[in-house]
Write a protein that holds these residues in place. Structure first.
Motif, PDB file in Angstrom:
ATOM      1  N   MET A 173      -8.179  -0.194  -0.101  1.00  0.00           N
ATOM      2  CA  MET A 173      -9.190  -1.290  -0.979  1.00  0.00           C
ATOM      3  C   MET A 173     -11.111  -1.356  -0.777  1.00  0.00           C
ATOM      4  N   ARG A 174     -11.617  -1.340  -1.512  1.00  0.00           N
ATOM      5  CA  ARG A 174     -13.488  -0.505  -1.652  1.00  0.00           C
ATOM      6  C   ARG A 174     -14.000  -1.579  -1.503  1.00  0.00           C
ATOM      7  N   TYR A 175     -14.510  -0.118  -0.275  1.00  0.00           N
ATOM      8  CA  TYR A 175     -15.587  -1.410   0.647  1.00  0.00           C
ATOM      9  C   TYR A 175     -16.335  -2.470  -0.533  1.00  0.00           C
ATOM     10  N   SER A 176     -17.285  -2.428  -1.271  1.00  0.00           N
ATOM     11  CA  SER A 176     -18.374  -2.551  -2.118  1.00  0.00           C
ATOM     12  C   SER A 176     -17.211  -4.297  -2.405  1.00  0.00           C
ATOM     13  N   GLU A 177     -16.272  -4.060  -2.771  1.00  0.00           N
ATOM     14  CA  GLU A 177     -15.216  -5.099  -3.019  1.00  0.00           C
ATOM     15  C   GLU A 177     -15.029  -6.285  -2.091  1.00  0.00           C
ATOM     16  N   MET A 178     -15.267  -5.915  -1.083  1.00  0.00           N
ATOM     17  CA  MET A 178     -14.959  -6.743   0.561  1.00  0.00           C
ATOM     18  C   MET A 178     -15.850  -7.474   1.014  1.00  0.00           C
ATOM     19  N   PHE A 179     -15.150  -8.471   1.098  1.00  0.00           N
ATOM     20  CA  PHE A 179     -15.835 -10.168   2.048  1.00  0.00           C
ATOM     21  C   PHE A 179     -15.805  -9.384   3.514  1.00  0.00           C
ATOM     22  N   LEU A 180     -16.989  -8.422   3.584  1.00  0.00           N
ATOM     23  CA  LEU A 180     -16.979  -7.740   5.106  1.00  0.00           C
ATOM     24  C   LEU A 180     -18.340  -7.521   5.294  1.00  0.00           C
ATOM     25  N   PRO A 220      -6.174   1.256   9.284  1.00  0.00           N
ATOM     26  CA  PRO A 220      -6.290   2.779  10.125  1.00  0.00           C
ATOM     27  C   PRO A 220      -7.253   3.953   9.624  1.00  0.00           C
ATOM     28  N   VAL A 221      -7.664   3.955   8.150  1.00  0.00           N
ATOM     29  CA  VAL A 221      -8.277   4.720   7.792  1.00  0.00           C
ATOM     30  C   VAL A 221      -9.608   4.250   6.886  1.00  0.00           C
ATOM     31  N   ILE A 222     -10.399   4.836   6.745  1.00  0.00           N
ATOM     32  CA  ILE A 222     -11.760   4.655   6.056  1.00  0.00           C
ATOM     33  C   ILE A 222     -12.166   6.237   5.437  1.00  0.00           C
ATOM     34  N   ILE A 223     -12.024   6.020   4.521  1.00  0.00           N
ATOM     35  CA  ILE A 223     -12.680   6.981   3.518  1.00  0.00           C
ATOM     36  C   ILE A 223     -14.008   6.804   2.941  1.00  0.00           C
ATOM     37  N   THR A 224     -14.860   7.814   4.003  1.00  0.00           N
ATOM     38  CA  THR A 224     -16.967   8.296   3.836  1.00  0.00           C
ATOM     39  C   THR A 224     -17.401   9.075   2.373  1.00  0.00           C
ATOM     40  N   PRO A 225     -17.469   8.834   1.647  1.00  0.00           N
ATOM     41  CA  PRO A 225     -18.197   9.628   0.738  1.00  0.00           C
ATOM     42  C   PRO A 225     -19.273   9.577   0.933  1.00  0.00           C
ATOM     43  N   VAL A 226     -20.458  10.498   1.226  1.00  0.00           N
ATOM     44  CA  VAL A 226     -21.976  10.755   2.017  1.00  0.00           C
ATOM     45  C   VAL A 226     -22.382  10.215   0.743  1.00  0.00           C
ATOM     46  N   ASN A 227     -22.458  10.933  -0.347  1.00  0.00           N
ATOM     47  CA  ASN A 227     -23.532  10.198  -1.671  1.00  0.00           C
ATOM     48  C   ASN A 227     -22.068  10.054  -2.679  1.00  0.00           C
ATOM     49  N   TYR A 266      -8.095   9.111  -2.118  1.00  0.00           N
ATOM     50  CA  TYR A 266      -8.195   7.281  -1.819  1.00  0.00           C
ATOM     51  C   TYR A 266      -6.824   7.219  -2.191  1.00  0.00           C
ATOM     52  N   ASN A 267      -6.889   6.928  -3.733  1.00  0.00           N
ATOM     53  CA  ASN A 267      -5.321   6.830  -4.317  1.00  0.00           C
ATOM     54  C   ASN A 267      -4.252   7.649  -4.226  1.00  0.00           C
ATOM     55  N   ALA A 268      -4.190   9.156  -3.215  1.00  0.00           N
ATOM     56  CA  ALA A 268      -3.469   9.474  -3.083  1.00  0.00           C
ATOM     57  C   ALA A 268      -2.712   8.271  -1.592  1.00  0.00           C
ATOM     58  N   LEU A 269      -3.798   8.945  -1.160  1.00  0.00           N
ATOM     59  CA  LEU A 269      -3.125   7.480   0.126  1.00  0.00           C
ATOM     60  C   LEU A 269      -2.502   5.816  -0.175  1.00  0.00           C
ATOM     61  N   GLU A 270      -3.135   5.463  -0.967  1.00  0.00           N
ATOM     62  CA  GLU A 270      -2.440   4.105  -0.973  1.00  0.00           C
ATOM     63  C   GLU A 270      -1.199   4.232  -2.042  1.00  0.00           C
ATOM     64  N   ALA A 271      -0.635   5.208  -2.881  1.00  0.00           N
ATOM     65  CA  ALA A 271       0.314   5.430  -3.745  1.00  0.00           C
ATOM     66  C   ALA A 271       1.669   5.577  -2.422  1.00  0.00           C
ATOM     67  N   ASN A 272       1.149   6.409  -1.512  1.00  0.00           N
ATOM     68  CA  ASN A 272       1.717   6.207  -0.253  1.00  0.00           C
ATOM     69  C   ASN A 272       1.870   5.354   0.415  1.00  0.00           C
ATOM     70  N   PHE A 283      -1.699  14.750   6.410  1.00  0.00           N
ATOM     71  CA  PHE A 283      -2.149  14.640   7.969  1.00  0.00           C
ATOM     72  C   PHE A 283      -2.531  13.166   8.754  1.00  0.00           C
ATOM     73  N   LEU A 284      -3.064  12.558   7.648  1.00  0.00           N
ATOM     74  CA  LEU A 284      -3.906  10.914   8.029  1.00  0.00           C
ATOM     75  C   LEU A 284      -2.216  10.932   7.774  1.00  0.00           C
ATOM     76  N   LYS A 285      -1.202  10.888   7.613  1.00  0.00           N
ATOM     77  CA  LYS A 285      -0.281   9.964   6.831  1.00  0.00           C
ATOM     78  C   LYS A 285       0.973   9.599   8.354  1.00  0.00           C
ATOM     79  N   ASP A 286       1.190  11.642   8.412  1.00  0.00           N
ATOM     80  CA  ASP A 286       1.030  11.489   9.655  1.00  0.00           C
ATOM     81  C   ASP A 286       0.658  10.829  11.177  1.00  0.00           C
ATOM     82  N   LEU A 287      -0.218  11.316  11.281  1.00  0.00           N
ATOM     83  CA  LEU A 287      -1.035  10.388  12.300  1.00  0.00           C
ATOM     84  C   LEU A 287      -0.836   9.023  12.449  1.00  0.00           C
ATOM     85  N   VAL A 288      -0.484   7.839  11.471  1.00  0.00           N
ATOM     86  CA  VAL A 288      -0.772   7.095  11.337  1.00  0.00           C
ATOM     87  C   VAL A 288       0.650   6.240  11.899  1.00  0.00           C
ATOM     88  N   LEU A 289       1.106   6.905  11.458  1.00  0.00           N
ATOM     89  CA  LEU A 289       2.854   6.568  11.295  1.00  0.00           C
ATOM     90  C   LEU A 289       3.679   7.170  12.467  1.00  0.00           C
TER      91      LEU A 289
END
Length: 568
Positions: free
Chosen positions: A1-8, A471-478, A492-498, A560-566
């Motif tokens: 989910m894109r943060y900019s679209e979240m109700f958070l 489990p994961v948040i991706i933070t592009p600095v700019n 982001y797309n790669a993780l979502e595809a997983n 790496f992330l997939k391994d960590l989370v699963l």
RNA sequence: CGGGGCGUAGCGCAGCCCGGUAGCGCGCCUGCUUUGGGAGCAGGAUGUCGAGUGUUCAAAUCACUCCGCCCCGACCA
């Protein structure tokens, strides 16, 4: 989910009406909002956590052989009248009338409904045992809602009900639930402890509470450092003293004038004795009948133990009128000698042979009173509150105290409801027999709040991975640097595809703001995509709990992330 | 229900004693600059002062009533 679209909606200010850290953080992290006293809305992020926990509960309940169903929240008064609880449940039961003027209530629990269902559908021993559960909203019109979702009026609960042919079967069902609960709270990564508990108004033979350890918890528990004994303070047993009192010669009773001396402290000060030598006489009204409860002066009566011992419905300290009636004197001078009430005594009286007590006469006390000689005690029992100096009732070792949050409770109900509501089956011989029941609850929102209470730091929540909303948040600095942002998007797309649940913080905010929000909402792993590392072809992965940071080549991050989370 | 406290902008608060103009910080909107731990400058929007009644020329401010929320005691997942 894109943060900019979240109700958070996150906030940096501590809400002024929140006392507990979990309550503050759940508001600040945008998990929930209060609608009115004791009633909360879960926002998308909070609801995700709720659903994660519910899923764990479902998996373990199903594994234990229970089946999920869904019962109504609105219930007819007739069922409650049948069980007797329409009268006994009190004001926590929210009652109302429908348009036909029929009395109804909102379900605070579902013993009546499930028992009605089962008695109508289960007729034979061949259909037993059964364990049925639901995850449903309960309403209890709490006297004083507080601590956010920890103690609220409307709340989600997993409630399960077992039906067995006999006591032995019920014991097995109980054990299965006990084990399932152990697995559930262990999977959530919580530090918890099952303790023996009082079964309260739900009734039944015995029960265990599952306590998440937390200093802010509302419940006091004690546990043994040597064996595995652990109990709610209300329930904690105290062994009967071994000896039967000192073999001393007690002088005859003496009545002394003690003007205005009422409390134990005053008596001790006035007569120059220690509290251990004084007998406290408390007059209770047990369903309207006076009962005198005797206990050593330095100790405290446990009203729950008294209530259970007497088997009464309503136990309260007697009012002045009742005290005067049974003692013939005003409050403060009650004693056992000549009192017009049933006398029960705590075990502590067993070893007292020369004591001070009220004289049942205004401004007088008695010296040298000997139980058995000067008055008769109908029953001795364990009626007092445990203290840290008490030994473990099982092994005699030292006992310790702690505080906890009750997140689950398992009860053996016996035939309380099945008898009252005639839930019976035919056994192999064709005889009608009453089903034996158990009931098992888990507070859904409360467990989530307890998890926050136990897992946070100065920056915010630290979700245990199994409960994390993402489990994961991706933070592009700019986000305005094209190469950098598109690298973040690719990941982001790669993780979502997983099939991973991941937040891409695509907001045009400064890095600090995003870091603070990521910490606050407690996402276990944060991938920082920044110019420095990206120039080396790397991204950073930061673990929320440890603060540990590692840099990995971009191509390896997803795996790496997939391994960590699963892995968990 | 008993005891205590609070209600002013989305959030956190000041103003109330001693009546006359509604204010601060954060957030929000616009623009420019900035961009690895809650940015800077400039401009801007937002309030039935919880509700009602009364006192007064005049009430956020004084009085009364009600409502809501929070904390301390009796309940429970």
């Amino acid at each position: 989910m894109r943060y900019s679209e979240m109700f958070l909606p996150t906030g940096r200010e501590v809400p002024s009406d929140a006392e507990l850290i979990s309550h503050q953080l759940m508001i600040r992290a945008g998990l929930m909002r209060k609608l009115t006293s004791g009633v909360y809305s879960y926002l998308p992020l909070g609801y995700r956590v709720i659903r994660k926990f519910e899923q764990i509960v479902r998996e373990e309940m199903n594994r234990a052989g229970a089946q999920e169903l869904f019962l109504p929240m609105v219930q007819p008064a007739e069922l409650w009248q049948e069980s007797g609880r329409w009268v006994h449940y009190g004001k926590e039961l929210l009652r109302f009338r429908d348009r036909h003027d029929r009395e109804c209530c909102l379900g605070p629990t579902h013993e009546e409904v499930i028992t009605d269902l089962v008695r109508n559908e289960i007729k034979s021993y061949r259909q037993l045992p059964r364990n049925l559960y639901q995850i449903q909203t309960k309403f209890r019109d709490e006297i004083r809602p507080r601590f956010g979702v920890m103690r609220c009026r409307e709340f989600g609960m997993k409630d399960a009900y077992s039906f067995d042919m006999d006591e032995a079967g019920s014991e097995i069902s109980y054990r299965k639930m006990f084990d399932a609960y152990q697995r559930i709270f262990t999977r959530c990564g919580l530090n918890f402890r099952p303790v023996e508990a009082d079964s309260g108004s739900i009734g039944g033979k015995y029960s265990h509470e599952f306590m998440v350890m937390a200093d802010s918890g509302e419940d006091a528990i004690c546990y043994c450092g040597a064996c595995n004994y652990a109990a709610n303070l209300d329930k904690a047993e105290i062994s009967r003293p071994a000896e039967n009192g000192p073999a001393c010669v007690t002088p005859p009773i003496e009545e002394v004038n003690t003007p205005g001396v009422r409390t134990i402290d005053e008596v001790c000060g006035f007569l120059g004795v220690v509290p251990e030598a004084v007998v406290k006489t408390l007059i209770f009204s047990a369903d309207g009948t006076p009962v005198a409860v005797l206990i050593r002066g330095d100790q405290e009566v446990n009203e729950i133990k008294v209530k259970n011992f007497l088997g009464c419905d309503l136990l309260e300290l007697a009012d002045d009128a009742m005290i005067r009636k049974v003692t013939g004197s005003p409050r403060g001078f009650a004693g056992a000698v000549g009192i017009k009430a049933r006398i029960i005594a705590d075990y502590s009286l067993l070893v007292m042979a020369d004591c001070v007590m009220g004289a049942n006469r205004e401004d007088f006390h008695l010296l040298h009173v000997k139980p058995g000689r000067d008055f008769l005690i109908a029953d001795h029992a364990d009626l007092r509150v445990v203290r840290e100096s008490d030994p473990c009732p099982r092994c005699g070792a030292e006992i310790r105290f702690a505080r906890g949050i009750e997140v689950g409770h398992v009860f053996k109900l016996g035939t309380k409801y099945s008898k009252a509501m005639r839930a019976a089956y035919l056994d192999r011989e064709g005889h009608e027999r009453t089903m034996v029941m158990g009931c098992y609850g888990i507070g859904i929102g409360r467990t989530v709040a307890a998890a926050v209470e136990q897992n946070h730091d100065a920056d915010g929540i630290i979700w245990p991975l199994p409960l994390a909303p993402y489990p994961v948040i991706i933070t592009p600095v700019n986000v305005n640097e094209k190469a950098l942002f598109s690298a973040a998007e690719d990941l982001y797309n790669a993780l979502e595809a997983n099939g991973m649940e991941v937040i891409l913080d695509d907001r045009d905010e400064r890095a600090g703001v995003k870091f603070k929000d990521a910490d606050l909402i407690g996402i276990p792993y944060r991938v920082t995509v920044g110019p420095r590392r990206l120039a080396e072809g790397k991204m950073e992965i930061k673990t929320r709990r440890s603060g540990e940071v590692i840099a990995l080549p971009v191509s390896e991050v997803a795996a790496f992330l997939k391994d960590l989370v699963l892995r968990t």
